[in-house]
Design an enzyme around this catalytic site. Structure first.
Site, PDB file in Angstrom:
ATOM      1  N   HIS A   1       0.893  -1.200   0.287  1.00 54.80           N
ATOM      2  CA  HIS A   1       0.029   0.005   0.082  1.00 54.80           C
ATOM      3  C   HIS A   1       0.939   1.290   0.043  1.00 54.80           C
ATOM      4  CE1 HIS A   1      -3.778  -2.002   0.762  1.00 54.80           C
ATOM      5  NE2 HIS A   1      -3.077  -2.677   1.507  1.00 54.80           N
ATOM      6  N   PRO A   2       0.421   2.128  -0.852  1.00 51.60           N
ATOM      7  CA  PRO A   2       1.395   3.485  -0.709  1.00 51.60           C
ATOM      8  C   PRO A   2       0.958   4.224   0.563  1.00 51.60           C
ATOM      9  CG  PRO A   2      -0.659   3.755  -2.278  1.00 51.60           C
ATOM     10  CD  PRO A   2      -0.682   2.132  -1.737  1.00 51.60           C
TER      11      PRO A   2
ATOM     12  N   PHE B   1       0.970   2.886   7.996  1.00 54.98           N
ATOM     13  CA  PHE B   1      -0.340   3.089   8.664  1.00 54.98           C
ATOM     14  C   PHE B   1      -1.460   2.607   7.515  1.00 54.98           C
ATOM     15  CE2 PHE B   1      -3.969   5.904   9.368  1.00 54.98           C
ATOM     16  CZ  PHE B   1      -4.585   5.086  10.504  1.00 54.98           C
TER      17      PHE B   1
ATOM     18  N   ILE C   1      -5.439   1.880   6.839  1.00 52.31           N
ATOM     19  CA  ILE C   1      -6.709   2.418   7.233  1.00 52.31           C
ATOM     20  C   ILE C   1      -7.696   2.090   5.867  1.00 52.31           C
ATOM     21  CG2 ILE C   1      -6.446   4.826   6.511  1.00 52.31           C
ATOM     22  CD1 ILE C   1      -8.474   4.980   8.956  1.00 52.31           C
TER      23      ILE C   1
END
Lengths: 169, 169
Positions: A61-62, A109, A111
């Site tokens: 994920h970026p 992180f 989400i």
């Protein structure tokens, strides 16, 4: 059972960047419907992937707000609300807190950003930053699965729209 | 405050194989006593080490029953009850289950082996094998800390026995 175009490992890798996940989904395909695919995906993700597979998927994920490397169209769309609601200063703060989070925990992180504004995401990030590592690993794995479910749904839609029509007599 | 010989990063690495842990313990030393050192070690291990540091520490343990690579004296002593109570067939079973565990979770089966017999360890391993990854990460981190505490105690003993005696007037 709805007709489905054949699946490839790359289809599943575009939903979740763990190669073990993609191989296991290939082995489990075809699926009777989206719910069946999601049920299998959840079982594979939580019970059959090792810690390296989790980290491989997280690393795919970026960081939210990243501009330095190419970002997939799906990531862009998932983050579109965040981007639309960000100002230069909140985006800058998000980038700084992302870096701090990664330094503390060793992974990005994560989400499920769909529909969330930048202030909401920033507030979640600051709250989660104080968690213990084991708690963040659990949350990150849950968020990864939410993202994977949304992407599986899009994959099913795209397969359906390109599938040959059924001939009825 | 008891006099302590000066500490080195290698001292702490011999207790827990995460270089981040060793650096943080160095920065936190000296300690007023063993309890103080353990309290700091627990906080560093659970709150300040990233996931790569955990995996680095886990990877520093020989699998129980391993014979193919050099094993530290401390690991040998910690596993001495297990070795004394093993038979060829239970040891073979332990080696096989260790391999299966590592294949499933991506890290070695970790248990504070001091005083535990091979049948006990084997039974724990089989029970824990069915856990979810996140549960095993939590248990492995707890077991790693138990081992670290025992080793810190030995380190304090060895420091005390080689410390220069205090001169009282």
């Amino acid at each position: 059972m709805a007709e489905q175009r054949s699946w490839t490992e790359n289809d599943f890798l575009s939903c979740c960047g763990s190669s073990r996940f993609a191989r296991a989904m290939m082995a489990a395909s075809p699926f009777s419907d989206l719910q069946h695919a999601i049920q299998l995906a959840r079982n594979i993700w939580f019970n059959e992937i090792d810690v390296n597979g989790w980290l491989e998927a997280f690393a795919d994920h970026p960081p939210i707000g990243a501009t330095s490397k190419p970002i997939s169209q799906w990531s862009k769309e998932e983050q579109s609300t965040a981007v639309a609601t960000s100002t230069d200063s909140t985006m800058q703060e998000l980038i700084e807190w992302n870096a701090r989070y990664k330094e503390k925990f060793g992974f990005v992180f994560l989400i499920c950003a769909s529909g969330r504004s930048t202030p909401e995401i920033l507030s979640e990030l600051k709250k989660r930053y104080s968690n213990r590592l084991i708690i963040e690993l659990e949350i990150a794995a849950q968020e990864e699965m939410k993202i994977t479910e949304l992407r599986l749904a899009r994959l099913f839609e795209s397969k359906a729209s390109t599938a040959p029509s059924l001939t009825t007599l």
